[in-house]
Enzyme design. Structure first.
Site, short mmCIF file in Angstrom:
data_model
loop_
_atom_site.label_atom_id
_atom_site.label_comp_id
_atom_site.label_asym_id
_atom_site.label_seq_id
_atom_site.Cartn_x
_atom_site.Cartn_y
_atom_site.Cartn_z
N GLU A 51 18.41 2.27 -12.08
CA GLU A 51 18.56 2.37 -10.62
C GLU A 51 17.21 2.20 -9.91
O GLU A 51 17.13 1.56 -8.86
CB GLU A 51 19.22 3.70 -10.24
CG GLU A 51 20.57 3.93 -10.90
CD GLU A 51 20.47 4.51 -12.31
OE1 GLU A 51 19.33 4.70 -12.80
OE2 GLU A 51 21.52 4.79 -12.91
N TYR A 105 11.21 6.58 -23.06
CA TYR A 105 11.85 5.85 -24.15
C TYR A 105 10.97 4.73 -24.67
O TYR A 105 10.10 4.23 -23.97
CB TYR A 105 13.25 5.40 -23.77
CG TYR A 105 13.42 4.09 -23.03
CD1 TYR A 105 13.25 4.01 -21.66
CD2 TYR A 105 13.82 2.94 -23.72
CE1 TYR A 105 13.45 2.83 -20.99
CE2 TYR A 105 14.03 1.75 -23.05
CZ TYR A 105 13.84 1.70 -21.68
OH TYR A 105 14.04 0.52 -21.02
N TYR A 121 15.41 6.94 -27.27
CA TYR A 121 15.32 7.73 -26.04
C TYR A 121 14.81 9.14 -26.36
O TYR A 121 15.22 9.74 -27.35
CB TYR A 121 16.71 7.93 -25.44
CG TYR A 121 17.38 6.72 -24.84
CD1 TYR A 121 16.81 5.99 -23.80
CD2 TYR A 121 18.64 6.33 -25.28
CE1 TYR A 121 17.47 4.92 -23.22
CE2 TYR A 121 19.32 5.25 -24.71
CZ TYR A 121 18.72 4.55 -23.68
OH TYR A 121 19.38 3.49 -23.12
N ASN A 182 26.90 -0.23 -16.67
CA ASN A 182 25.80 0.14 -17.58
C ASN A 182 26.26 1.09 -18.69
O ASN A 182 25.76 2.21 -18.80
CB ASN A 182 24.65 0.80 -16.79
CG ASN A 182 23.60 -0.21 -16.36
OD1 ASN A 182 23.53 -1.31 -16.89
ND2 ASN A 182 22.77 0.17 -15.39
N GLY A 266 16.17 -5.58 -18.35
CA GLY A 266 16.04 -5.56 -16.89
C GLY A 266 16.80 -6.65 -16.18
O GLY A 266 16.89 -6.65 -14.95
N ALA A 267 17.40 -7.59 -16.93
CA ALA A 267 18.08 -8.71 -16.27
C ALA A 267 19.29 -8.24 -15.48
O ALA A 267 19.56 -8.73 -14.37
CB ALA A 267 18.48 -9.76 -17.29
N ASP A 269 19.77 -5.31 -14.09
CA ASP A 269 19.32 -4.60 -12.88
C ASP A 269 18.84 -5.61 -11.83
O ASP A 269 19.12 -5.48 -10.64
CB ASP A 269 18.16 -3.65 -13.22
CG ASP A 269 18.54 -2.66 -14.30
OD1 ASP A 269 19.74 -2.37 -14.44
OD2 ASP A 269 17.63 -2.20 -15.02
N ASP A 305 10.83 -4.43 -17.77
CA ASP A 305 12.04 -4.34 -16.96
C ASP A 305 11.90 -5.02 -15.61
O ASP A 305 12.88 -5.50 -15.05
CB ASP A 305 12.32 -2.87 -16.61
CG ASP A 305 13.01 -2.10 -17.70
OD1 ASP A 305 12.72 -2.37 -18.87
OD2 ASP A 305 13.83 -1.23 -17.36
#
Ligand code: ADP
Ligand code: ELE
Length: 348
Positions: A51, A105, A121, A182, A266-267, A269, A305
Site C-alpha cells: 500500500e 523482510y 518475512y 494481494n 512491485g509491478a 502495486d 519495489d
C-alpha cells in the site's frame, strides 16, 4: 527509487486527500547477487509494503496522498516514515508502537522468466499487526476520495481483519474503496480461510485488482466475477500477457507491454497506482489499463519495489498510441527518463 520528479505538497493532517493507503510497510532487504537465500552474503536496504508503494508512486506523480500504518519506535520505523514522507506522502496518521518492532523482510532476486523467488518475512507481532479500529485514526483514514487497501492486511492479525471489515463496510459517504487482493498464502495462519475472507472483503470494494493466478486461488476468474456483483470495476491482471477490466456489462482488455524485466517485484502495486492515477484524472477505462501497464513497466525495469512513475506527458503520449504502435513498444531500464516519448522507447 529516489523521490525525484514532480511531487505535490502532502495534504495537511485532516485534509481531504486524493488517496489514502492503509497497510503495513517494511524495511526490505534486496540481495546483492542472485541465488538461494541461504547463499546471499549481503543485502541492500530498501522499503516495501504494497500500500505504501502505491502511495509513494501516486505522490511522486503529483497526487495528494496519505499513508496510514503503524511502525515500531525504532530506527527502521524512522527510516520508513522519513522515506515515505520524503515522497510527499502525508505520514501524520502513522502510529508509532513502543512495544512492537517494525516488520522487515528479505528476498532473493528470483528467476527472471518465472519470477520464482524466496521471501523471508520477520513481521509476526510487528507494530502493524496491531492496526485495529481502536489504534488507527479512522477519521484520517477515511479523509480521502479513494481508500486503497489490500488483502495482505487481512492476514496480519484478527484486529487487522476486523479493521479491514470496518473499512470495506458499505456506508453512505465513504470514500471509493480500492482493494488489491494481494493473496500471500504464507501469511495466513490458516491458508484455507484466505479465499473466503478475501472474496468477502472484495465484495465491499468499488474497485478490485486481482492477478489471474490469485483469481485461481479464489476459485477462478469467473467465480470471482460471480462473487462480486457490486464493484464498479474488477481488473484481472494477466502478468506479461495483458489485463482486462470488467465494468458494468463491459469488458475492456489491453495487452501488456514488452518489457525487459529487471525484477518483477512491485509491478502489481505500480499497476494499481497507474490505474488509480488515471481514474482520479477521469480517463476512460482503456487508458486506465494502459497507464497501469506503463507504471508497472516502470517498476519492472528497476531492482526494488519502487520506481519513479513515467512523467505524465510521456505516459499520456504512449497511452494514446494506436494498437499497432502500442504492440511495438519495448521498454527497458531507464525508459521513464525518455524525453521525446515513443521515438525514444520504441524498438527499431
Ligand atoms: N513479463 C511482463 N512483461 C510486461 N509487463 C508485465 C510483465 N509481468 C508483469 N507485467 C505488468 O505488471 C502488472 C502486474 O503483474 P502481475 O504479475 O499480474 O502482478 P503481481 O505483481 O501483483 O503478481 C501486469 O498487469 C503488467 O502490466
Ligand atoms: O508482501 C508484502 O506484504 C509486501 O507488501 C511486500 C511487497 O512490497 C509487495 O508485496 C510487492 O507487491 P507486488 O507489486 O505484488 O510485487
Amino acid at each position: 527509487m529516489t523521490p525525484d520528479g514532480p511531487r505535490s505538497a502532502a495534504p495537511a493532517p485532516g485534509d481531504l486527500a486524493d488517496v489514502v493507503a492503509l497497510g503495513e510497510s517494511m524495511v526490505t532487504f534486496l540481495p546483492s547477487r542472485p541465488g538461494r537465500l541461504a547463499d546471499v552474503p549481503s543485502f541492500d536496504r530498501a522499503i516495501g509494503g504494497a500500500e505504501s508503494n502505491v502511495a509513494c508512486m501516486l505522490a511522486a506523480a503529483g497526487h495528494r496522498v496519505r499513508w496510514a500504518g503503524r511502525v515500531g519506535a525504532d530506527g527502521f520505523g524512522d527510516h520508513l516514515v522519513e522515506t515515505i514522507g520524503g515522497y510527499g506522502v502525508d505520514v501524520s496518521a502513522v502510529r508509532r508502537d513502543p512495544a512492537r518492532p517494525t516488520g522487515v523482510y528479505f528476498r532473493t532476486a528470483g528467476d527472471r522468466a518465472t519470477d520464482a523467488h524466496e521471501v523471508a518475512y520477520y513481521r509476526a507481532g510487528s507494530a502493524a499487526s496491531a492496526m485495529s479500529t481502536a489504534t488507527m485514526d479512522l477519521a484520517a483514514v477515511r479523509a480521502g476520495r479513494v481508500l486503497h487497501l489490500s488483502g495482505i492486511t487481512a492476514a496480519l492479525s484478527a484486529d487487522c481483519l476486523e479493521l479491514m471489515r470496518e473499512l470495506t463496510a458499505r456506508r453512505p459517504g465513504r470514500p471509493l474503496v480500492s482493494f488489491d487482493v494481494n493473496h500471500r498464502p504464507g501469511l495466513w495462519r490458516d491458508p484455507a480461510d484466505a479465499p473466503r475472507v478475501l472474496l468477502g472483503l472484495a465484495r465491499g470494494a468499488d474497485l478490485v485488482f486481482v492477478g489471474e493466478d490469485e483469481a485461481w486461488d479464489l476459485g477462478g476468474p469467473e467465480a470471482v466475477r460471480a462473487a462480486l456483483p457490486e464493484p464498479e470495476v474488477l481488473v484481472v491482471k494477466q502478468g506479461g500477457t495483458g489485463a482486462v477490466a470488467f465494468h458494468g456489462r463491459h469488458a475492456t482488455s489491453v495487452p501488456a507491454l514488452r518489457v525487459d524485466v529487471t525484477a518483477a517485484v512491485g509491478a502489481g502495486d505500480a499497476f494499481a497506482a497507474g490505474f488509480l492515477s488515471a481514474t482520479l484524472r477521469g480517463l476512460p477505462v482503456r487508458d486506465r489499463l494502459r497507464h497501469g501497464h506503463l507504471w508497472a513497466a516502470a517498476a519492472l525495469t528497476v531492482p526494488g519495489d519502487l520506481a519513479p512513475p513515467p512523467a505524465r506527458d510521456l505516459a499520456d503520449r504512449l497511452a494514446a498510441l494506436d494498437e499497432e504502435a502500442w504492440g511495438r513498444l519495448r521498454l527497458g531500464p531507464g525508459w521513464t527518463r525518455a524525453e521525446k516519448a515513443d521515438e525514444e522507447v520504441r524498438t527499431p
